[in-house]
Each structure stands twice: as structure tokens, then as C-alpha cells.
Design a protein around this motif. Structure first.
Motif, PDB file in Angstrom:
ATOM      1  N   THR A 152       0.796  -1.228   0.000  1.00  0.00           N
ATOM      2  CA  THR A 152       0.000   0.000   0.000  1.00  0.00           C
ATOM      3  C   THR A 152       0.831   1.283   0.000  1.00  0.00           C
ATOM      4  O   THR A 152       0.288   2.356  -0.259  1.00  0.00           O
ATOM      5  N   GLU A 173     -10.359  -3.235   2.313  1.00  0.00           N
ATOM      6  CA  GLU A 173      -9.911  -1.854   2.282  1.00  0.00           C
ATOM      7  C   GLU A 173      -9.505  -1.390   3.680  1.00  0.00           C
ATOM      8  O   GLU A 173      -9.919  -1.961   4.693  1.00  0.00           O
ATOM      9  N   LEU A 186      -7.602   2.967   0.994  1.00  0.00           N
ATOM     10  CA  LEU A 186      -6.774   2.154   0.111  1.00  0.00           C
ATOM     11  C   LEU A 186      -7.378   0.765  -0.020  1.00  0.00           C
ATOM     12  O   LEU A 186      -7.833   0.173   0.960  1.00  0.00           O
ATOM     13  N   GLN A 187      -7.357   0.267  -1.242  1.00  0.00           N
ATOM     14  CA  GLN A 187      -7.892  -1.057  -1.513  1.00  0.00           C
ATOM     15  C   GLN A 187      -6.818  -2.121  -1.255  1.00  0.00           C
ATOM     16  O   GLN A 187      -5.654  -1.932  -1.593  1.00  0.00           O
ATOM     17  N   LEU A 188      -7.228  -3.228  -0.670  1.00  0.00           N
ATOM     18  CA  LEU A 188      -6.343  -4.377  -0.493  1.00  0.00           C
ATOM     19  C   LEU A 188      -6.704  -5.390  -1.571  1.00  0.00           C
ATOM     20  O   LEU A 188      -7.795  -5.954  -1.563  1.00  0.00           O
ATOM     21  N   THR A 193      -1.410 -10.362   0.925  1.00  0.00           N
ATOM     22  CA  THR A 193      -1.535  -9.299   1.928  1.00  0.00           C
ATOM     23  C   THR A 193      -2.778  -9.512   2.790  1.00  0.00           C
ATOM     24  O   THR A 193      -2.717  -9.440   4.023  1.00  0.00           O
ATOM     25  N   MET A 271      -2.844   7.476  -3.915  1.00  0.00           N
ATOM     26  CA  MET A 271      -2.564   6.334  -3.044  1.00  0.00           C
ATOM     27  C   MET A 271      -1.569   6.682  -1.940  1.00  0.00           C
ATOM     28  O   MET A 271      -1.679   6.203  -0.811  1.00  0.00           O
TER      29      MET A 271
END
Length: 310
Positions: A152, A173, A186-188, A193, A271
Motif C-alpha cells: 500500500t 480496504e 486504500l484497496q487491499l 496481503t 494512493m
């Protein structure tokens, strides 16, 4: 207590109570303004005189690195702005005092791919070598920390300050409160992860339930940035990596790898949580390997018709 010392203390209280600045920022302001006050007193100067401030800036340039000078000047500028705003002084002595200077361009240091691979191998090997439940929990937490940093581009302060309710693994997220209390989501997307975070959350669920933070140490307190630095140094040493790796280098690596894959710079800016695109543009340098590949494959010299060149 001198007048300057008294005003500095009042300003720091204002920063904490009215502006809501975090402890680390106030600590930095205190150190910068203390150094300024000590210098002025040692020179028998007057902090309201441009000459005293100018002499201190000259002293900084002769003794400190450019980035340190810039930070200390920013602290002084904010202090005098406060004094003027609160009508503690009639005129800001910084007006018409030129404090600008050019910083040397310094490219961000990132972790090369082969070094990152070696580091990750050691990171996951620690989990396999764990002999006790405690060692396993520590290894799982270390994996979750590194996976999140690299996937990230979080600042280390953002990671350590991550609240438990800000992590939503179901929707993939996380909600980040960055510099200036600016929020971003932020998107995971990486399965590795998400899996690492889920395993950590499962093992530490009792501790997390008792705390408002997500990443915790063995005492149930929020994980500190120094703990993360120590963990990275330990893993790098175990992997025989000679490069000095810092938490921030994972952020630099995240951004650099994206730039080298031609990701739009404004997307990277969002980001990373940069307020200015100029900050993000430091990552637009092209690494030597990519530069060589481009020049070998796309060199304009190849377009020349040699038969017609005399």
C-alpha cells in the motif's frame, strides 16, 4: 524565564490545544525553537530583529544539512506567524527577509527487486522456524506489517497509528488518516496481503479487542515505528542483506515500481496521500535497467536510413 522562552511555550500549547498537532510534530517544533532561542541568547541578540534571525539562518547553513535547515526555518516561520496573528508583536520580522534556497535534488532510495525477494524469503522463513506460540505470533505480525507496507505504500506513522475499525478485510480496504488529518481509503487487492492480515487479526484478536489500535506489541500497546525499524534490521541481518533498509524505503519501492510500470502519476499521488503532485514527481526517475531497455529497443537512431546517410 525569558520573554522568548515564554512565547515559545505558549505557542506550543496553542499548537496542541487549538491546532491539534500530534506529539511528534510538537516535539520537533520544541527542539527547533529551543535551538533558535539558545542561539539568540548566546549572541545577545533580539528575537524581534531581522538581523538576529538572519544570523541564525546563516549559522544553520554553515552547520546543518539543507533539509534540516529547511525544517528549522519552517518552524520559525510558523512561530512568527502565530506571534503576529495573536498580536504579540507589532510586525513580523520575517517580512522582506529572504529565507528561500534551493534544495539539492535527491532521488528516493528504494529496495531493488532481488533484495526484496531475499528479504521476503527470510520474512516467511522466520514463521517456519518459530518454536513457540510467542515466536509464531511475532512472525505472523512481522509478515502482516511488511505485507501492508509494501502493498500500500503506507507511511510508517500511518501503519502504527492504524485503528482497528479502519481495517475492513471483508471489503478489502483500509481507511488511513494521513498528514494533516487527511483521510484516504486504500484497496487491499493482493491475496497474500489479505491473508497475512487475516492471520494476524485471528492470532491477536483478544489483544485487538482490548485496544483501539490494529498493530500491537507484546504488552498490548500500539506498535512503535522504532519496533518496526528494529524488526526490519533484524530480518535484513538474518538474510545477510548489506543494504540498510528503512520502513520508508518500502513506501519508496511501492511508488517506484508503480511508476516503472507506467501507472498514472496522479493515481500514485492519491494512493500515497500527497497533497501536491510535485512531491510524487520525485518518483518519475527511470531506473538504469529500464532506461537501457528503452534505449536499446526504441532509440531514435534506429530510424535512420543508413543507405541515404552520407
Amino acid at each position: 524565564m525569558s520573554t522568548l522562552t515564554k512565547l515559545i511555550e505558549e505557542y506550543l500549547q496553542y499548537c496542541q490545544a487549538r491546532k491539534g498537532l500530534d506529539t511528534k510534530t510538537i516535539r520537533a517544533y520544541r527542539a527547533d525553537l529551543r535551538d533558535f532561542g539558545l542561539y539568540v541568547e548566546s549572541q545577545n541578540g533580539d528575537f524581534l530583529k531581522k538581523e538576529s534571525i538572519g544570523n541564525y539562518v546563516d549559522f544553520l547553513h554553515s552547520e546543518k544539512a539543507p533539509r534540516t535547515v529547511r525544517r528549522k526555518i519552517a518552524s520559525i516561520r510558523a512561530f512568527y506567524h502565530y506571534l503576529t496573528y495573536m498580536e504579540e508583536i507589532a510586525e513580523n520580522p520575517l517580512y522582506r527577509l529572504d529565507l528561500t534556497f534551493r534544495l539539492p535534488q535527491r532521488l528516493p532510495r528504494y529496495i531493488p527487486n532481488h533484495v526484496m525477494n531475499t528479504f521476503y524469503q527470510e520474512l516467511y522463513a522466520q514463521k517456519e522456524k518459530a518454536n513457540t506460540p510467542y515466536q509464531l505470533k511475532c512472525a505472523v505480525r512481522d509478515i502482516a506489517v511488511i505485507e501492508l507496507l509494501f502493498a500500500t505504500g503506507l507511511r510508517i506513522s500511518e501503519l502504527c497509528g492504524l485503528k482497528r475499525e479502519a481495517v475492513n478485510l471483508y471489503d478489502g480496504e483500509i481507511r488511513i488518516h494521513g498528514k494533516g488529518d487527511k483521510e484516504r481509503i486504500l484497496q487491499l487487492t493482493e491475496k497474500a496481503t489479505i491473508s497475512a492480515l487475516a492471520e494476524y487479526e485471528s492470532l491477536f484478536q483478544a489483544e485487538i479487542r482490548r485496544s483501539e489500535y490494529f498493530f500491537l506489541n507484546k504488552y498490548g500497546h500500539p506498535l512503535s515505528d522504532q519496533s518496526v525499524r528494529d524488526m526490519i534490521n533484524r530480518l535484513a541481518g538474518a538474510a545477510s542483506i548489506s543494504m540498510h533498509i528503512t520502513p520508508h524505503m518500502f513506501r519508496h519501492s511501492f511508488a517506484t515500481y508503480l511508476v516503472n510500470q507506467d501507472v498514472d502519476i496522479r493515481c500514485i499521488q492519491e494512493m500515497l496521500g500527497h497533497s501536491s503532485i510535485r512531491t510524487t514527481e520525485i518518483y518519475t526517475h527511470v531506473d538504469k535497467a529500464k532506461q537501457r531497455n528503452v534505449l536499446e529497443a526504441k532509440n531514435p537512431r534506429k530510424l535512420l536510413d543508413m543507405e541515404n546517410v552520407r
